[in-house]
Design a protein around this motif. Structure first.
Motif, PDB file in Angstrom:
ATOM      1  N   UNK A  51       0.841  -1.198   0.000  1.00 33.95           N
ATOM      2  CA  UNK A  51       0.000   0.000   0.000  1.00 33.95           C
ATOM      3  C   UNK A  51       0.878   1.251   0.000  1.00 33.95           C
ATOM      4  N   UNK A  52       0.301   2.365  -0.422  1.00 39.09           N
ATOM      5  CA  UNK A  52       1.034   3.638  -0.445  1.00 39.09           C
ATOM      6  C   UNK A  52       2.368   3.511  -1.172  1.00 39.09           C
ATOM      7  N   UNK A  53       2.339   2.792  -2.291  1.00 41.10           N
ATOM      8  CA  UNK A  53       3.545   2.539  -3.073  1.00 41.10           C
ATOM      9  C   UNK A  53       3.294   2.985  -4.509  1.00 41.10           C
ATOM     10  N   UNK A  54       3.995   4.013  -4.946  1.00 40.27           N
ATOM     11  CA  UNK A  54       3.770   4.572  -6.273  1.00 40.27           C
ATOM     12  C   UNK A  54       4.815   4.087  -7.267  1.00 40.27           C
ATOM     13  N   UNK A  55       4.342   3.581  -8.400  1.00 33.84           N
ATOM     14  CA  UNK A  55       5.238   3.227  -9.496  1.00 33.84           C
ATOM     15  C   UNK A  55       5.593   4.494 -10.265  1.00 33.84           C
ATOM     16  N   UNK A  56       6.880   4.640 -10.599  1.00 37.23           N
ATOM     17  CA  UNK A  56       7.310   5.831 -11.325  1.00 37.23           C
ATOM     18  C   UNK A  56       7.839   5.494 -12.723  1.00 37.23           C
ATOM     19  N   UNK A  57       8.228   4.231 -12.938  1.00 33.69           N
ATOM     20  CA  UNK A  57       8.694   3.862 -14.278  1.00 33.69           C
ATOM     21  C   UNK A  57       8.498   2.376 -14.513  1.00 33.69           C
ATOM     22  N   UNK A  58       8.299   2.015 -15.781  1.00 40.12           N
ATOM     23  CA  UNK A  58       8.186   0.621 -16.186  1.00 40.12           C
ATOM     24  C   UNK A  58       9.104   0.433 -17.393  1.00 40.12           C
ATOM     25  N   UNK A  59      10.118  -0.412 -17.232  1.00 38.88           N
ATOM     26  CA  UNK A  59      11.125  -0.612 -18.270  1.00 38.88           C
ATOM     27  C   UNK A  59      11.192  -2.074 -18.682  1.00 38.88           C
ATOM     28  N   UNK A  60      11.326  -2.294 -19.971  1.00 36.12           N
ATOM     29  CA  UNK A  60      11.460  -3.658 -20.484  1.00 36.12           C
ATOM     30  C   UNK A  60      12.907  -4.119 -20.284  1.00 36.12           C
ATOM     31  N   UNK A  61      13.064  -5.314 -19.715  1.00 31.58           N
ATOM     32  CA  UNK A  61      14.403  -5.851 -19.456  1.00 31.58           C
ATOM     33  C   UNK A  61      14.397  -7.337 -19.782  1.00 31.58           C
ATOM     34  N   UNK A  62      15.140  -7.695 -20.831  1.00 26.42           N
ATOM     35  CA  UNK A  62      15.119  -9.068 -21.329  1.00 26.42           C
ATOM     36  C   UNK A  62      13.676  -9.467 -21.632  1.00 26.42           C
ATOM     37  N   UNK A  63      13.151 -10.477 -20.965  1.00 28.47           N
ATOM     38  CA  UNK A  63      11.777 -10.914 -21.221  1.00 28.47           C
ATOM     39  C   UNK A  63      10.848 -10.567 -20.067  1.00 28.47           C
ATOM     40  N   UNK A 101       2.450  -6.900 -16.303  1.00 26.68           N
ATOM     41  CA  UNK A 101       2.085  -5.734 -15.500  1.00 26.68           C
ATOM     42  C   UNK A 101       0.727  -5.231 -15.973  1.00 26.68           C
ATOM     43  N   UNK A 102      -0.192  -5.045 -15.039  1.00 25.20           N
ATOM     44  CA  UNK A 102      -1.525  -4.522 -15.344  1.00 25.20           C
ATOM     45  C   UNK A 102      -1.681  -3.203 -14.602  1.00 25.20           C
ATOM     46  N   UNK A 103      -1.929  -2.130 -15.333  1.00 26.91           N
ATOM     47  CA  UNK A 103      -2.087  -0.811 -14.723  1.00 26.91           C
ATOM     48  C   UNK A 103      -3.573  -0.490 -14.606  1.00 26.91           C
ATOM     49  N   UNK A 104      -4.019  -0.204 -13.382  1.00 26.18           N
ATOM     50  CA  UNK A 104      -5.450   0.007 -13.149  1.00 26.18           C
ATOM     51  C   UNK A 104      -5.766   1.397 -12.603  1.00 26.18           C
ATOM     52  N   UNK A 105      -4.799   2.314 -12.655  1.00 29.06           N
ATOM     53  CA  UNK A 105      -5.100   3.682 -12.259  1.00 29.06           C
ATOM     54  C   UNK A 105      -5.686   4.418 -13.466  1.00 29.06           C
ATOM     55  N   UNK A 106      -6.366   5.557 -13.248  1.00 29.54           N
ATOM     56  CA  UNK A 106      -6.954   6.289 -14.374  1.00 29.54           C
ATOM     57  C   UNK A 106      -5.910   6.615 -15.440  1.00 29.54           C
ATOM     58  N   UNK A 107      -6.259   6.465 -16.713  1.00 29.23           N
ATOM     59  CA  UNK A 107      -5.320   6.739 -17.805  1.00 29.23           C
ATOM     60  C   UNK A 107      -4.648   8.100 -17.718  1.00 29.23           C
ATOM     61  N   UNK A 108      -5.400   9.114 -17.299  1.00 27.29           N
ATOM     62  CA  UNK A 108      -4.829  10.461 -17.211  1.00 27.29           C
ATOM     63  C   UNK A 108      -3.651  10.503 -16.248  1.00 27.29           C
ATOM     64  N   UNK A 109      -3.722   9.719 -15.171  1.00 29.05           N
ATOM     65  CA  UNK A 109      -2.632   9.686 -14.197  1.00 29.05           C
ATOM     66  C   UNK A 109      -1.412   8.954 -14.736  1.00 29.05           C
ATOM     67  N   UNK A 110      -1.642   7.961 -15.596  1.00 29.18           N
ATOM     68  CA  UNK A 110      -0.530   7.206 -16.176  1.00 29.18           C
ATOM     69  C   UNK A 110       0.389   8.144 -16.946  1.00 29.18           C
ATOM     70  N   UNK A 111      -0.193   9.011 -17.752  1.00 29.19           N
ATOM     71  CA  UNK A 111       0.601   9.909 -18.588  1.00 29.19           C
ATOM     72  C   UNK A 111       1.396  10.900 -17.741  1.00 29.19           C
ATOM     73  N   UNK A 112       0.894  11.165 -16.532  1.00 31.27           N
ATOM     74  CA  UNK A 112       1.530  12.165 -15.669  1.00 31.27           C
ATOM     75  C   UNK A 112       2.601  11.559 -14.771  1.00 31.27           C
ATOM     76  N   UNK A 113       2.407  10.319 -14.324  1.00 29.28           N
ATOM     77  CA  UNK A 113       3.229   9.814 -13.227  1.00 29.28           C
ATOM     78  C   UNK A 113       4.145   8.645 -13.563  1.00 29.28           C
ATOM     79  N   UNK A 114       3.965   7.980 -14.719  1.00 27.75           N
ATOM     80  CA  UNK A 114       4.766   6.796 -15.025  1.00 27.75           C
ATOM     81  C   UNK A 114       5.476   6.976 -16.366  1.00 27.75           C
ATOM     82  N   UNK A 115       6.774   6.715 -16.391  1.00 30.83           N
ATOM     83  CA  UNK A 115       7.534   6.741 -17.638  1.00 30.83           C
ATOM     84  C   UNK A 115       7.751   5.307 -18.116  1.00 30.83           C
ATOM     85  N   UNK A 116       7.923   5.142 -19.429  1.00 33.25           N
ATOM     86  CA  UNK A 116       8.066   3.814 -20.027  1.00 33.25           C
ATOM     87  C   UNK A 116       9.306   3.772 -20.926  1.00 33.25           C
TER      88      UNK A 116
END
Length: 253
Positions: free
Chosen positions: A34-46, A63-78
């Motif tokens: 809980x209270x754990x924010x993801x800030x980036x998702x990077x592809x590594x090998x498989x 990885x399944x992202x279930x936060x509102x799409x608008x927040x994804x664009x603001x808070x997570x880098x890929x």
């Protein structure tokens, strides 16, 4: 205001939080962060590496992202980045409750029922625009819940309560002036919005076809209720989105 009648709606015993608690009880407690924010998702090998605030990294097959799409664009880098079409879509998906102002007022008894009223209200006048009987399944807690005029967000909570009770007094009389509690919430916090909440064509991108695809080599999925083709924005939409992702994942096993 309508006279009391039966309507096709259901209540969860113990409240809808029971759904989350029941699902969580089937998991290993240590695996729920809980209270754990993801800030980036990077592809590594498989696999995908999910980095959280503080720098800790988790590796996952899916990885399944279930936060509102608008927040994804603001808070997570890929890395690698998402397709440009998807990047352009994410900030333009309105979070379903964004900007809404919801209230609940509770009483010792359901006096409106005793008067033969359902407690359902739709109004273009006054601070309350939509309201329902909020009596619990057990029948030992009574009240109303609903939505206030969006402009009421500029008032203080005490002022909103004053106007709510005044409108209800005009409908039900003096008894409404003595609630046991009053709550309201303006849905504009960091868990709902990312920047400007004003979108010219609200909800037009709910269930967009890009959300039905998977990314990063079939390892990344989007599962918020706004991504669902059916009942987007509602609990049913979240369940539908989850079921479709489960189907996709199990097909590859």
């Amino acid at each position: 205001m309508f006279r009391h009648r039966k309507i096709p709606s259901y209540r969860v015993v113990g409240g809808t939080q029971m759904l989350i608690d029941s699902l969580a009880s089937k998991l290993v407690k240590e695996n729920i962060l809980l209270n754990t924010k993801a800030v980036s998702i990077n592809e590594f090998n498989n696999t995908l590496q999910v980095q959280i605030e503080g720098g800790e990294i988790f590796e996952a097959d899916k990885v399944i992202i279930c936060i509102p799409p608008q927040l994804i664009s603001k808070s997570i880098s890929f890395k690698p980045g998402l397709p440009s079409e998807l990047n352009n879509l994410l900030p333009n998906v309105q979070t379903w409750m964004a900007g809404a102002l919801k209230f609940t007022v509770e009483y010792k008894s359901p006096f409106w029922r005793n008067l033969g009223y359902s407690g359902m209200l739709y109004s273009h006048a006054g601070i309350i625009t939509e309201m329902y009987d909020h009596t619990n399944y057990e029948g030992n807690k009574f009240g109303f819940t609903g939505f206030l005029n969006g402009g009421a967000a500029s008032y203080s909570k005490d002022t909103r309560e004053e106007f709510v009770l005044k409108q209800l007094q005009e409908l039900f009389g003096q008894e409404v002036l003595n609630p046991t509690s009053y709550f309201d919430k303006v849905w504009t916090d960091e868990f709902v919005l990312a920047g400007n909440q004003l979108i010219q064509r609200p909800h037009q991108n709910n269930g967009h076809h890009l959300f039905q695809e998977n990314y990063m080599g079939g390892k990344l999925f989007f599962g918020a209720t706004e991504t669902s083709v059916t009942y987007p924005g509602y609990m049913e939409g979240a369940v539908t989105a989850a079921n479709k992702i489960v189907e996709k994942i199990t097909e590859t096993l």
